[in-house]
Design a protein around this motif. Structure first.
Motif, PDB file in Angstrom:
ATOM      1  N   ASP A  50     -14.463 -14.628  12.779  1.00 20.15           N
ATOM      2  CA  ASP A  50     -13.892 -15.923  13.686  1.00 20.15           C
ATOM      3  C   ASP A  50     -13.125 -16.034  13.180  1.00 20.15           C
ATOM      4  O   ASP A  50     -11.529 -16.122  13.728  1.00 20.15           O
ATOM      5  CB  ASP A  50     -14.602 -16.946  12.861  1.00 20.15           C
ATOM      6  CG  ASP A  50     -16.332 -17.115  13.218  1.00 20.15           C
ATOM      7  OD1 ASP A  50     -17.267 -16.697  14.409  1.00 20.15           O
ATOM      8  OD2 ASP A  50     -17.141 -17.808  12.132  1.00 20.15           O
ATOM      9  N   ARG A  51     -12.466 -15.102  12.018  1.00 18.38           N
ATOM     10  CA  ARG A  51     -10.995 -15.303  11.348  1.00 18.38           C
ATOM     11  C   ARG A  51      -9.798 -14.744  12.776  1.00 18.38           C
ATOM     12  O   ARG A  51      -9.166 -15.076  13.587  1.00 18.38           O
ATOM     13  CB  ARG A  51     -10.630 -14.009   9.924  1.00 18.38           C
ATOM     14  CG  ARG A  51      -9.020 -14.121  10.169  1.00 18.38           C
ATOM     15  CD  ARG A  51      -9.297 -12.897   8.680  1.00 18.38           C
ATOM     16  NE  ARG A  51      -9.546 -12.136   9.622  1.00 18.38           N
ATOM     17  CZ  ARG A  51     -10.123 -10.528   8.767  1.00 18.38           C
ATOM     18  NH1 ARG A  51     -10.294 -10.793   7.605  1.00 18.38           N
ATOM     19  NH2 ARG A  51     -10.390  -9.347  10.006  1.00 18.38           N
ATOM     20  N   TRP A  73     -11.031 -13.873  16.134  1.00 18.05           N
ATOM     21  CA  TRP A  73     -10.692 -14.448  16.766  1.00 18.05           C
ATOM     22  C   TRP A  73      -9.630 -15.966  17.146  1.00 18.05           C
ATOM     23  O   TRP A  73      -8.876 -16.159  17.743  1.00 18.05           O
ATOM     24  CB  TRP A  73     -12.491 -15.128  17.126  1.00 18.05           C
ATOM     25  CG  TRP A  73     -12.437 -16.200  18.611  1.00 18.05           C
ATOM     26  CD1 TRP A  73     -12.122 -16.907  18.748  1.00 18.05           C
ATOM     27  CD2 TRP A  73     -12.711 -15.380  19.964  1.00 18.05           C
ATOM     28  NE1 TRP A  73     -12.439 -17.242  20.444  1.00 18.05           N
ATOM     29  CE2 TRP A  73     -12.421 -15.896  21.037  1.00 18.05           C
ATOM     30  CE3 TRP A  73     -12.940 -13.742  20.144  1.00 18.05           C
ATOM     31  CZ2 TRP A  73     -13.058 -15.850  22.154  1.00 18.05           C
ATOM     32  CZ3 TRP A  73     -13.234 -13.620  21.780  1.00 18.05           C
ATOM     33  CH2 TRP A  73     -13.488 -14.427  22.427  1.00 18.05           C
ATOM     34  N   ARG A  74      -9.698 -16.802  16.107  1.00 17.14           N
ATOM     35  CA  ARG A  74      -8.504 -17.734  15.899  1.00 17.14           C
ATOM     36  C   ARG A  74      -7.326 -17.087  16.138  1.00 17.14           C
ATOM     37  O   ARG A  74      -6.187 -18.024  16.139  1.00 17.14           O
ATOM     38  CB  ARG A  74      -9.096 -18.440  13.941  1.00 17.14           C
ATOM     39  CG  ARG A  74     -10.263 -18.822  14.990  1.00 17.14           C
ATOM     40  CD  ARG A  74     -10.415 -20.202  13.194  1.00 17.14           C
ATOM     41  NE  ARG A  74      -9.870 -19.483  11.833  1.00 17.14           N
ATOM     42  CZ  ARG A  74     -11.414 -19.253  11.187  1.00 17.14           C
ATOM     43  NH1 ARG A  74     -12.149 -19.567  11.843  1.00 17.14           N
ATOM     44  NH2 ARG A  74     -11.169 -18.446  10.083  1.00 17.14           N
ATOM     45  N   ALA A  95      -6.630 -16.414  19.085  1.00 14.76           N
ATOM     46  CA  ALA A  95      -5.624 -17.403  20.198  1.00 14.76           C
ATOM     47  C   ALA A  95      -5.403 -18.207  19.772  1.00 14.76           C
ATOM     48  O   ALA A  95      -4.245 -18.860  20.783  1.00 14.76           O
ATOM     49  CB  ALA A  95      -7.599 -18.798  19.641  1.00 14.76           C
ATOM     50  N   ARG A  96      -4.507 -18.179  18.216  1.00 11.07           N
ATOM     51  CA  ARG A  96      -3.171 -18.950  18.647  1.00 11.07           C
ATOM     52  C   ARG A  96      -1.920 -17.684  19.045  1.00 11.07           C
ATOM     53  O   ARG A  96      -1.055 -18.331  19.258  1.00 11.07           O
ATOM     54  CB  ARG A  96      -3.205 -18.753  16.596  1.00 11.07           C
ATOM     55  CG  ARG A  96      -3.736 -19.634  15.988  1.00 11.07           C
ATOM     56  CD  ARG A  96      -3.218 -19.734  15.169  1.00 11.07           C
ATOM     57  NE  ARG A  96      -2.037 -20.110  14.495  1.00 11.07           N
ATOM     58  CZ  ARG A  96      -0.944 -19.860  13.378  1.00 11.07           C
ATOM     59  NH1 ARG A  96      -1.550 -19.197  12.653  1.00 11.07           N
ATOM     60  NH2 ARG A  96      -0.152 -19.710  13.553  1.00 11.07           N
ATOM     61  N   THR A 134      -2.339 -18.416  23.033  1.00  9.94           N
ATOM     62  CA  THR A 134      -1.921 -20.180  23.719  1.00  9.94           C
ATOM     63  C   THR A 134      -0.382 -19.752  23.878  1.00  9.94           C
ATOM     64  O   THR A 134      -0.096 -20.977  25.092  1.00  9.94           O
ATOM     65  CB  THR A 134      -1.930 -20.794  22.066  1.00  9.94           C
ATOM     66  OG1 THR A 134      -3.226 -21.064  22.202  1.00  9.94           O
ATOM     67  CG2 THR A 134      -1.670 -22.492  22.607  1.00  9.94           C
TER      68      THR A 134
END
Length: 427
Positions: free
Chosen positions: A64-65, A67-68, A71-72, A75
């Motif tokens: 989860d870490r 993947w975030r 994504a950041r 973007t």
């Protein structure tokens, strides 16, 4: 992560041009777009699998870490991030992760995602401040390099000046990375991938991108030999076939050194990692040039085969071909035929180039005829199999037509056999 584009359509003209091994820029753009779309689909499939798998709590939290972070990092500049997400080693990693058997294997396979996120942030300039675990003390940034931190954790802080990697407990091994992957400051323990001269590709000789890199992987002592031979191979292509030289320098993203396999294959291409050339160091520049052309053809066909179904074969290895002792599945026959057609095309151009010395022209003609004969033997296997789709038939007949044209120049003493003179049936 951005949504994957919609379905792609391969225009008839693109299919024909790709079959000749000499496509236009818009055909290459289609392949790149299709590859990126598939890469995004694979990432989304990985996200879905992680969501349904009973992973250990720590592994899920780490995913989860990471993947975030990814994504950041992606973007603000998705087009910049795209180049790293499409890097061959990233494709190999995501497929390996998807194929990992069971929760424990999947948890281990997910580890490189943090390095992919950091490598993306390095390119897009996104500011990150996080702590990532290493694998055997190494933090791998696919397509960029390897930090030999020699600690279990590395703090990653990114900003306008670059990305600072600080091994937790060993700050003396910190390194500040510029967006191009070069280390500045202390630079202890950092090895970046070498740029292949005259291209944007990399010599991926550090184990970067491996799902579980070995602790004893170190920079190869023969890097100079690899770069020198690459430069010589490209120079030969530029002198004999400028179009093919430009294709190699634009499309090859990485050359991955292999250990020689005795009598086995000395080069290869993974379908999950197109645009990467895996090879033992060829003994001559001419051989390296052949390897690059051969493996690049495999990459093009691998991406095309993900766009359109070319055959309906079940994968049984039942077909004999001139270039292998063992039986091949129909898909392997198609891949080999296409790669050997690219080599026949190369040597035909070399043989017909103006100003070639008579001895060089004879050598090139002999090489052309060797590859031409291999392709000529394989084409009936494909066309008589009754397992090609409509696209596959059109593609194979276009290969046949192109083969017929080779050796028909004004300087060629060779006439093609009657068995290759027809156009074949296009359904």
């Amino acid at each position: 992560m951005a949504a994957a584009p919609g379905a792609f359509v391969v225009p008839p003209g693109s299919l024909v041009r790709l079959a000749t091994t000499r496509q236009l820029s818009r055909d290459t753009d289609l392949l790149h777009a299709a590859l990126h779309s598939r890469r995004l689909v694979l990432f989304k499939a990985l996200l879905a699998r992680v969501g349904h798998e009973h992973l250990p709590r720590g592994a899920r939290a780490a995913f989860d870490r990471d993947w975030r972070l990814l994504a950041r990092a992606e973007t603000p500049a998705p087009d910049v991030a795209r180049r790293l997400l499409d890097y061959p080693a990233v494709g190999g990693w995501v497929v390996d992760a998807l194929n990992a058997p069971g929760p424990e294997s999947l948890a281990a396979a997910l580890h490189p995602l943090g390095g992919i996120a950091v490598g993306t942030a390095l390119r897009t300039g996104v500011s990150l401040d996080t702590v990532l675990p290493t694998a055997d003390g190494r933090l791998v940034l696919p397509g960029t390099g390897v930090h030999d931190a020699r600690t279990p954790l590395v703090r990653v802080r990114t900003g306008r000046r670059g990305t600072l990697l600080t091994p937790v407990g060993r700050p003396a091994r910190s390194v500040l990375l510029r967006p191009d992957g070069r280390g500045v400051g202390l630079g202890v323990g950092w090895d970046c991938l070498a740029v292949l001269p005259g291209s944007t590709g990399r010599l991926d000789d550090l184990g970067a991108g491996e799902a579980a890199p070995a602790a004893d992987v170190r920079p190869r002592t023969d890097r100079t030999a690899w770069l020198t031979r690459w430069r010589a191979a490209v120079a030969l292509l530029q002198a004999a076939d400028p179009w093919r030289a430009a294709e190699v320098t634009r499309l090859v993203r990485s050359v991955v050194p292999m250990v020689p396999a005795g009598e086995g294959a000395s080069s290869g291409t993974l379908r999950a990692a197109p645009w990467a050339v895996q090879t033992a160091l060829p003994d001559t520049a001419r051989r390296f040039a052949e390897v690059l052309v051969h493996e690049l053809a495999h990459s093009k066909l691998a991406v095309l085969a993900d766009l359109v179904a070319l055959h309906r074969a079940d994968g049984a290895a039942v077909h004999r071909v001139a270039w292998r002792k063992d039986p091949r599945p129909l898909g392997g026959v198609l891949q080999g035929t296409y790669a050997h057609l690219a080599l026949a095309d190369l040597w035909s151009r070399v043989a017909e180039r103006p100003g070639a010395a008579p001895a060089a022209r004879r050598t090139a003609r002999a090489r052309r005829e060797e590859y031409r004969a291999q392709v000529a033997d394989a084409l009936p296997v494909l066309l008589d199999s009754h397992q090609l789709t409509e696209y596959g038939v059109r593609f194979t007949v276009s290969m046949k037509r192109h083969l017929t044209s080779l050796g028909s120049g004004p300087n060629s003493p060779y006439a093609l056999s009657d068995s290759l003179s027809g156009d074949g049936d296009v359904r």
